[in-house]
Design an enzyme around this catalytic site. Structure first.
Site, PDB file in Angstrom:
ATOM      1  N   HIS A 310       0.843  -1.203   0.000  1.00 14.61           N
ATOM      2  CA  HIS A 310       0.000   0.000   0.000  1.00 14.61           C
ATOM      3  C   HIS A 310       0.874   1.247   0.000  1.00 14.61           C
ATOM      4  CE1 HIS A 310      -2.881   3.067   1.393  1.00 14.61           C
ATOM      5  NE2 HIS A 310      -3.771   2.303   0.778  1.00 14.61           N
ATOM      6  N   GLU A 312       0.609   4.122   1.338  1.00 13.59           N
ATOM      7  CA  GLU A 312       0.861   4.750   2.640  1.00 13.59           C
ATOM      8  C   GLU A 312       2.002   4.036   3.363  1.00 13.59           C
ATOM      9  OE1 GLU A 312      -2.565   5.100   5.319  1.00 13.59           O
ATOM     10  OE2 GLU A 312      -1.174   4.908   6.997  1.00 13.59           O
ATOM     11  N   THR A 350      -3.057   3.594   8.676  1.00  8.90           N
ATOM     12  CA  THR A 350      -4.247   4.251   9.250  1.00  8.90           C
ATOM     13  C   THR A 350      -5.572   3.602   8.841  1.00  8.90           C
ATOM     14  OG1 THR A 350      -4.278   5.726   7.358  1.00  8.90           O
ATOM     15  CG2 THR A 350      -3.161   6.524   9.343  1.00  8.90           C
ATOM     16  N   SER A 408      -8.732   1.196  -2.873  1.00 13.27           N
ATOM     17  CA  SER A 408      -8.938   1.966  -1.644  1.00 13.27           C
ATOM     18  C   SER A 408      -8.934   1.007  -0.453  1.00 13.27           C
ATOM     19  CB  SER A 408     -10.278   2.713  -1.717  1.00 13.27           C
ATOM     20  OG  SER A 408     -10.686   3.066  -0.423  1.00 13.27           O
ATOM     21  N   SER A 409      -7.910   1.131   0.376  1.00 14.25           N
ATOM     22  CA  SER A 409      -7.768   0.204   1.503  1.00 14.25           C
ATOM     23  C   SER A 409      -8.961   0.300   2.445  1.00 14.25           C
ATOM     24  CB  SER A 409      -6.473   0.521   2.255  1.00 14.25           C
ATOM     25  OG  SER A 409      -6.386  -0.228   3.425  1.00 14.25           O
ATOM     26  N   SER A 452     -12.758   7.691   0.716  1.00 14.33           N
ATOM     27  CA  SER A 452     -12.330   8.404  -0.491  1.00 14.33           C
ATOM     28  C   SER A 452     -13.442   8.484  -1.544  1.00 14.33           C
ATOM     29  CB  SER A 452     -11.092   7.724  -1.077  1.00 14.33           C
ATOM     30  OG  SER A 452     -11.267   6.326  -1.125  1.00 14.33           O
TER      31      SER A 452
HETATM   32 FE1  SF4 Z   1      -7.959   8.635   7.837  1.00 11.90          FE
HETATM   33 FE2  SF4 Z   1      -8.908   9.962   5.779  1.00 11.90          FE
HETATM   34 FE3  SF4 Z   1      -6.592  10.692   6.856  1.00 11.90          FE
HETATM   35 FE4  SF4 Z   1      -6.737   8.410   5.478  1.00 11.90          FE
HETATM   36  S1  SF4 Z   1      -7.046  10.463   4.660  1.00 11.90           S
HETATM   37  S2  SF4 Z   1      -5.776   8.734   7.470  1.00 11.90           S
HETATM   38  S3  SF4 Z   1      -8.818   7.744   5.975  1.00 11.90           S
HETATM   39  S4  SF4 Z   1      -8.591  10.793   7.850  1.00 11.90           S
END
Ligand code: SF4
Length: 494
Positions: A310, A312, A350, A408-409, A452
């Site tokens: 991923h 992130e 996250t 999208s995770s 998202s």
């Molecule tokens: Fe959480 Fe949205 Fe930030 Fe991703 S973008 S860490 S889902 S608040």
């Protein structure tokens, strides 16, 4: 509520007669009358522009009536709510489908001039019957195979062969028509709360929008700004240019970094290329980067709980690759080797499944008593809230529809949480991806959307489902989220 298929012409009727299990009626034109309730009008039509080819399928988003009285109310417009669902089913049969308004006239329009006049109104095809048959309840679906186009009009050599081919194509639509008929029916829709955009996604999208307003197109964006096809397509239309890597960005240009965060090496590359960077990394992802840097500074190994491929996680590892070890699940945690078990901490992606991540952390704590962790959970508020919401609706639904993209995770986790609650769940980008077979027998449907996924996708899905029959809509969960993040200074300061 019995669905019915209408074919105005005998040739259309015979093309479908032995292929359909749904009741089929040949209507003719002169005795055609509007019918309320689930109705599908199948037949042939003329295209109004040359980007539509003979054999392509038209599915009407609305029917516009241009016939003169007494045959019809000129100017009447009928919406077709279920169009996207039918179009998706036909595309899955391998057909080229065009969605758009169809216009019904009281005479055959064949000249290029006549077609151009109708095309100028925004219509994509013309027929002579649909508006006469369609009711006003939005539950009419129009499926028409194109026979003629401005470049290949009716009065042109080759027309009989094109007509035969179009009718053969019409026969091939039968499985989609039957699937539509089986999906017809009224439903209860339960919306999960909260759903759709989180604060990090809203901030990232607004960053690109403001950059476009302030600096003009093109604004380069590294990777998808957020993992959603609709968001990316929309920003692309407005002048954003999405690139995989920064070497595709011309030196000195403006580039926005996506919400998932990047490794420091990407920032160095941006410096080397003299790029003007606006960082749309979500502050909650940036917090995890900070934790990893802190551990590395103390020469502590960080177990990063997450999915290794991923974006992130790739960005987070990049903060201190020599100190980070990835584990994806409790089984990984049982076997992971830590060089110095007295110096180990953990952090998390996250957007994980809350329960599985907690289990993984528990295994690590059992195996490594000196393990330290974040003061507050790394799984963000938006992920936790949406998972709690979908669990609640899953328990009372026959089917859960999660709107979100496959990459999208957090959207994928929502579908998994619903399945874990014992309810069938599907993750789809929009209503067009929804297989109609799934709807047959699903009387109570739960709906949610990943962090998202734009909220209007939910509205569109409800509208599409209302094209199959009456729907009642309720909401379940805790809707309030008041988290907001400040925009990057490059787009917020005067
Ligand atoms: Fe959480 Fe949205 Fe930030 Fe991703 S973008 S860490 S889902 S608040």
């Amino acid at each position: 509520m019995t669905p019915v298929v209408y074919t105005p012409l005998y040739a259309e009727y015979f093309a479908l007669r032995d292929k359909l299990t749904t009741p089929l009626i040949r209507t003719g034109r002169s005795r055609a009358r509007p019918t309320q309730g689930p109705t599908l009008i199948a037949g042939v039509a003329g295209a109004l522009t040359n980007d539509i080819a003979p054999g392509d399928i038209i599915v009407a988003t609305e029917i516009r009536h241009l016939s003169r009285p007494p045959q019809g109310e000129a100017g009447r417009v009928v919406a077709c709510f279920g169009a996207a669902l039918a179009a998706g089913e036909l595309r899955r049969l391998g057909m080229t489908v065009h969605l758009g308004p169809i216009v019904t006239t009281d005479h055959v329009v064949d000249s290029a001039e006549g077609r151009a006049m109708l095309a100028a109104t925004g219509a994509i095809a013309v027929d002579t019957e649909s508006a006469l048959l369609a009711g006003d309840d939005g539950r009419t679906v129009v499926v028409r195979v194109v026979v003629d186009t401005p470049a290949l009009p009716l009065r042109r050599v080759g027309m009989p062969a094109r007509g035969v081919k179009a009718l053969a194509r019409l026969r091939r639509t039968a499985p989609a028509i039957d699937a539509w008929a089986k999906a017809v029916g009224g439903r209860e829709l339960v919306l999960a709360a909260p759903r759709s955009f989180c604060a990090g996604v809203e901030r990232a999208i607004e960053t690109v929008e403001r950059a476009l307003e302030r600096f003009g197109a093109p604004v380069y964006v590294r990777r998808q700004i957020v993992h959603n096809r609709h968001v990316v397509n929309d920003l692309e239309r407005r002048g954003a240019v999405f690139v995989d890597e920064l070497d595709a960005v011309p030196e000195g240009s403006l580039v926005v970094l996506a919400a998932h965060g990047v490794a420091p090496a990407v920032r160095r590359q941006a410096d080397e290329r003299h790029l003007r960077v606006i960082d749309a990394t979500c502050p909650l992802v940036a917090k995890v980067h900070h934790e990893v840097r802190r551990y590395a500074a103390r020469d502590t190994t960080v177990v990063l709980i997450g999915h290794p491929d991923h974006e992130e996680v790739i960005g987070t590892i990049g903060e201190a690759p020599e100190h980070v070890i990835i584990v994806s699940n409790p089984a990984d945690a049982e076997t992971v080797h830590i060089p110095d078990p007295a110096k180990v901490g953990y952090a998390m992606q996250t957007t994980l499944a809350v329960e599985e991540a907690a289990e993984t952390a528990a295994v690590l704590r059992r195996r490594f008593p000196a393990l330290t962790g974040p003061r507050t959970d790394d799984i963000c508020y938006a992920t936790s809230n949406r998972q709690a919401g979908v669990r609640e609706i899953a328990e009372q639904s026959d089917l859960v529809i999660v709107l979100g993209s496959q990459n999208s995770s957090n959207s994928k986790r929502l579908a998994e949480v619903a399945e874990a609650a014992g309810t069938r769940a599907v993750l789809v980008d929009d209503a067009g991806e929804l297989e109609l077979d799934l709807l047959a027998g699903a009387q109570r449907i739960g709906i949610t959307a990943g962090a998202s996924a734009p909220p209007e996708l939910v509205d569109n899905l409800i509208r599409c489902l209302s094209g199959l029959g009456p729907v009642s809509v309720t909401e379940d969960g805790t809707p309030t989220e008041d988290v907001r993040f400040a925009l990057p200074k490059e787009v917020s300061q005067p």
